[in-house]
Each structure stands twice: as C-alpha cells, then as structure tokens.
Scaffold this motif. Structure first.
Motif, PDB file in Angstrom:
ATOM      1  N   SER A 111      32.066  43.958  40.926  1.00  0.00           N
ATOM      2  CA  SER A 111      33.362  44.622  41.101  1.00  0.00           C
ATOM      3  C   SER A 111      34.046  44.166  42.377  1.00  0.00           C
ATOM      4  O   SER A 111      35.246  43.879  42.387  1.00  0.00           O
ATOM      5  CB  SER A 111      33.177  46.142  41.110  1.00  0.00           C
ATOM      6  OG  SER A 111      32.350  46.547  42.190  1.00  0.00           O
TER       7      SER A 111
ATOM      8  N   ARG B 179      31.787  49.048  38.622  1.00  0.00           N
ATOM      9  CA  ARG B 179      31.334  49.674  39.868  1.00  0.00           C
ATOM     10  C   ARG B 179      29.908  50.154  39.729  1.00  0.00           C
ATOM     11  O   ARG B 179      29.530  50.801  38.754  1.00  0.00           O
ATOM     12  CB  ARG B 179      32.256  50.820  40.236  1.00  0.00           C
ATOM     13  CG  ARG B 179      31.868  51.505  41.544  1.00  0.00           C
ATOM     14  CD  ARG B 179      32.805  52.665  41.833  1.00  0.00           C
ATOM     15  NE  ARG B 179      32.447  53.323  43.092  1.00  0.00           N
ATOM     16  CZ  ARG B 179      33.062  54.382  43.565  1.00  0.00           C
ATOM     17  NH1 ARG B 179      34.080  54.906  42.897  1.00  0.00           N
ATOM     18  NH2 ARG B 179      32.670  54.930  44.697  1.00  0.00           N
TER      19      ARG B 179
ATOM     20  N   ALA C  68      37.450  41.838  42.617  1.00  0.00           N
ATOM     21  CA  ALA C  68      38.579  42.360  43.387  1.00  0.00           C
ATOM     22  C   ALA C  68      39.036  41.339  44.429  1.00  0.00           C
ATOM     23  O   ALA C  68      40.244  41.151  44.635  1.00  0.00           O
ATOM     24  CB  ALA C  68      38.190  43.669  44.062  1.00  0.00           C
ATOM     25  N   SER C  69      38.080  40.663  45.078  1.00  0.00           N
ATOM     26  CA  SER C  69      38.459  39.635  46.054  1.00  0.00           C
ATOM     27  C   SER C  69      39.173  38.482  45.381  1.00  0.00           C
ATOM     28  O   SER C  69      40.127  37.918  45.936  1.00  0.00           O
ATOM     29  CB  SER C  69      37.216  39.120  46.783  1.00  0.00           C
ATOM     30  OG  SER C  69      36.415  38.287  45.945  1.00  0.00           O
TER      31      SER C  69
ATOM     32  N   ARG D  62      37.229  46.955  38.880  1.00  0.00           N
ATOM     33  CA  ARG D  62      36.388  47.634  39.875  1.00  0.00           C
ATOM     34  C   ARG D  62      35.770  48.902  39.300  1.00  0.00           C
ATOM     35  O   ARG D  62      34.591  49.182  39.507  1.00  0.00           O
ATOM     36  CB  ARG D  62      37.220  47.968  41.117  1.00  0.00           C
ATOM     37  CG  ARG D  62      36.405  48.521  42.274  1.00  0.00           C
ATOM     38  CD  ARG D  62      37.307  49.060  43.366  1.00  0.00           C
ATOM     39  NE  ARG D  62      38.000  50.266  42.934  1.00  0.00           N
ATOM     40  CZ  ARG D  62      37.454  51.480  42.957  1.00  0.00           C
ATOM     41  NH1 ARG D  62      36.203  51.641  43.362  1.00  0.00           N
ATOM     42  NH2 ARG D  62      38.143  52.531  42.562  1.00  0.00           N
TER      43      ARG D  62
ATOM     44  N   ASN E   2      46.921  43.520  40.476  1.00  0.00           N
ATOM     45  CA  ASN E   2      46.228  44.545  41.249  1.00  0.00           C
ATOM     46  C   ASN E   2      45.729  45.684  40.369  1.00  0.00           C
ATOM     47  O   ASN E   2      44.660  46.244  40.609  1.00  0.00           O
ATOM     48  CB  ASN E   2      47.155  45.080  42.342  1.00  0.00           C
ATOM     49  CG  ASN E   2      47.255  44.160  43.531  1.00  0.00           C
ATOM     50  OD1 ASN E   2      46.426  44.188  44.428  1.00  0.00           O
ATOM     51  ND2 ASN E   2      48.266  43.313  43.541  1.00  0.00           N
TER      52      ASN E   2
ATOM     53  N   ALA F  97      42.653  44.402  38.829  1.00  0.00           N
ATOM     54  CA  ALA F  97      41.545  44.454  39.781  1.00  0.00           C
ATOM     55  C   ALA F  97      40.952  45.851  39.863  1.00  0.00           C
ATOM     56  O   ALA F  97      39.734  46.028  39.940  1.00  0.00           O
ATOM     57  CB  ALA F  97      42.016  43.992  41.155  1.00  0.00           C
ATOM     58  N   GLU F  98      41.805  46.870  39.867  1.00  0.00           N
ATOM     59  CA  GLU F  98      41.320  48.248  39.935  1.00  0.00           C
ATOM     60  C   GLU F  98      40.553  48.622  38.673  1.00  0.00           C
ATOM     61  O   GLU F  98      39.515  49.299  38.742  1.00  0.00           O
ATOM     62  CB  GLU F  98      42.500  49.194  40.140  1.00  0.00           C
ATOM     63  CG  GLU F  98      42.140  50.670  40.194  1.00  0.00           C
ATOM     64  CD  GLU F  98      41.232  51.026  41.338  1.00  0.00           C
ATOM     65  OE1 GLU F  98      40.591  52.101  41.280  1.00  0.00           O
ATOM     66  OE2 GLU F  98      41.155  50.236  42.309  1.00  0.00           O
TER      67      GLU F  98
END
Length: 314
Positions: free
Chosen positions: A215, A310, A219-220, A306, A299, A302-303
């Motif tokens: 995750s 996670r 995200a990076s 994640r 973005n 990405a969330e």
C-alpha cells in the motif's frame, strides 16, 4: 491527600486552564484542516468559472477529442496532443524512477547499516531540492548530447527522451523516501519468521517485506507520477513547445522529437500578453481543470489502493 480548599481550588483552576488550552489547540488544528479544504475548493471554483466560459465558446467535445492544438494559428483547441505529450513524459519517467526508487528503498531499509543509511538517504533526498530549471538545463546541455551520441537515435534539440530522463531522476527521491518508510514499518517478526524458514535476505526483501508494504509503495508511485504530470519548467526547457499527436507504432520517433505537455501550454498562454482575455486565455483554465481532474483521480486511486492493501500490525 490534602483537603485544603485553596489547594483544591488551585487544582480546579489548573485543570480548567488545561481544558481551555486543549480546546484552543483543537480549534487551531481544525482551522488548519478547514483552510486546506477551502483552498482546494477555491482552486476548483477559480478554474471552473473560466473553463465554463471557454466551453461556451468552444465545444467540450472538440476540446477533449481534437487532435490539433494551435490556439493562435487556426484557432484549434484540441487537447489530445497536450495530453499525449504529458503521458509520454509521465510513462517514460515512471519506467526510470519506479524501479530505481524501489531498489534504493529496499537497499536503505534492508541492506544498509545505520551509518550508510544516515549518509545515503539525505544525499538521495537532495535531488528533491534541486530547482527544476537546473534539470531542464542539464537536459539541454548534457543529457541530449550524451543520449544522441550513445543511442542509435537522431535527437532534436528538444525531445521527449531527455525530458523523461530528467523528470525520472527528479521523482526518484519521492519514490525511495516514501517506499523506504513503508518498508521500515513492516514488523521485524515477519522478517525473523522468514529467516527461520531458511529464506535468504533477497527472498525476505522481495517476497515478504515488499508485499507487506504494497500500500505504501503504490501510494509513493501514484504521488510521484502526479508530480511528474505537474512538472513544468524542466519539460518546457527539455521537450519544447511543439504539440503533436504521437506516432503509432513508431515509439522511437515520439521520444526523439519535440512535443508539449499540458503545463507547458499553460505557461505559454500565461506568458503571451497578446492573447488578452479571449478563448485562448480561457483555454488555460480549461487545461488546468483537466489536469486537476487527472491528478485528483490518481490520488483517489492511491487512497483506494492504500485501503485495499493496508496491513494492520499490532
């Protein structure tokens, strides 16, 4: 325990002061969070107002599907050449930055000792502090001549390959720093369990630690790509301002020739006083809201990633 009324009164006043202080801190923090939301909403409203004005004069269909961007000569406002130029730089820079950044993160997290890490990590992050105009200058003076002499390509002065290389170098620190933090957050108990089963350090790093930090790594990646999409000065200096549709399937030609990104087109419009307040000026905001939508979608992605991958450790 003292039952002195004055002592009890003083204690109550101190408690009341602490409560008020904590409420003040909470309100200041909430105000800061609210400010970021208001800034975002303000940006959206500012861009949307001018963009809607532009789309009342120029068809949104023509804008999003047009293959020619020539706002001065021909009054053509097709954004696809700008989007394709942006994607070429983003994808090619990702091919450089993502594997190199992850490899650097794995080394810093799993292989380097504390002394080496204390030197290499700050040195790597210095790249993030270099002004982007310096990267553009390096692309013109060093990267393009070197690539032209080494690779079997005939590169122009402005080309997408050099822009992709310098942008890829530019976003390596973002990938490596965030990924290294994600890798370091993986509990040592997982590593010890893998070592106990006879795994090598490479196996532990690639088959245990990296999957556990998926995750954070993803995200990076998305944040770095968002940074690449929004880059302006380096790509303007290295890639030029000649928007054109990509050539299929001649990928090499796309890298060897000049093109233009969305941000470079916005800079060109903003720097031309002769455009005034007509459709060309309003087109800058239409490009901006399109770019904002792309980065916002990345973005959000990405969330979602994640949340999906996670890992919760106790």
């Amino acid at each position: 325990m003292s039952n002195d009324p004055q002592s009890v009164s003083g204690s109550l006043r101190r408690n009341e002061f602490v409560v008020r202080k904590e409420r003040l801190y909470g309100r200041l923090i909430a105000a800061s969070a609210l400010l970021t939301i208001l800034v975002t909403v303000g940006i959206i409203l500012s861009l949307s107002g001018h963009a809607l004005t532009f789309w009342t004069e120029i068809s949104p269909v023509a804008f999003f599907t047009g293959t020619n961007w020539s706002p001065v000569i021909g009054n053509s406002y097709g954004v696809l050449p700008l989007v394709s130029g942006t994607l070429i730089v983003t994808i090619c820079s990702a091919l450089i930055a993502l594997p190199v950044g992850l490899a650097a993160a794995i080394y810093l997290s799993e292989y380097a000792n504390d002394q080496v890490r204390s030197i290499l990590k700050p040195a790597l992050e210095i790249l993030a502090g270099v002004p982007t105009v310096i990267y553009g200058y390096m692309a013109l003076v060093y990267v393009t001549p070197l690539a032209d002499s080494v690779l079997p390509l005939s590169l122009g002065t402005f080309n997408a390959l050099s822009a992709s290389i310098v942008v890829g170098i530019m976003i390596i620190p973002m990938v490596s720093s965030i990924s290294e933090d994600a890798l370091s957050a993986v509990p040592d108990s997982l590593r010890e369990a893998a070592y106990g089963l006879g795994s090598t350090k490479f196996d532990v790093s690639t088959k245990v630690v990296v999957p556990s930090a998926t995750s954070g790594i993803v995200a990076s990646y998305v944040l770095a790509l968002s940074r690449a999409i929004g880059e302006t000065m380096a790509v303007t200096m290295a890639m030029g301002m000649s928007p054109q549709m990509p050539y299929f399937p001649d990928v090499v030609r796309n890298l060897a020739e000049s093109s233009q990104t969305m941000t470079a087109a916005m800079v060109q419009i903003a720097g031309a006083d002769s455009y005034g307040g007509g459709p060309t000026y309003e087109a800058m905001f239409a490009i901006g809201i399109t770019l904002f939508a792309i980065t916002l979608a990345m973005n959000i992605l990405a969330e979602l990633v994640r949340r999906r991958f996670r890992e919760a450790y106790e």
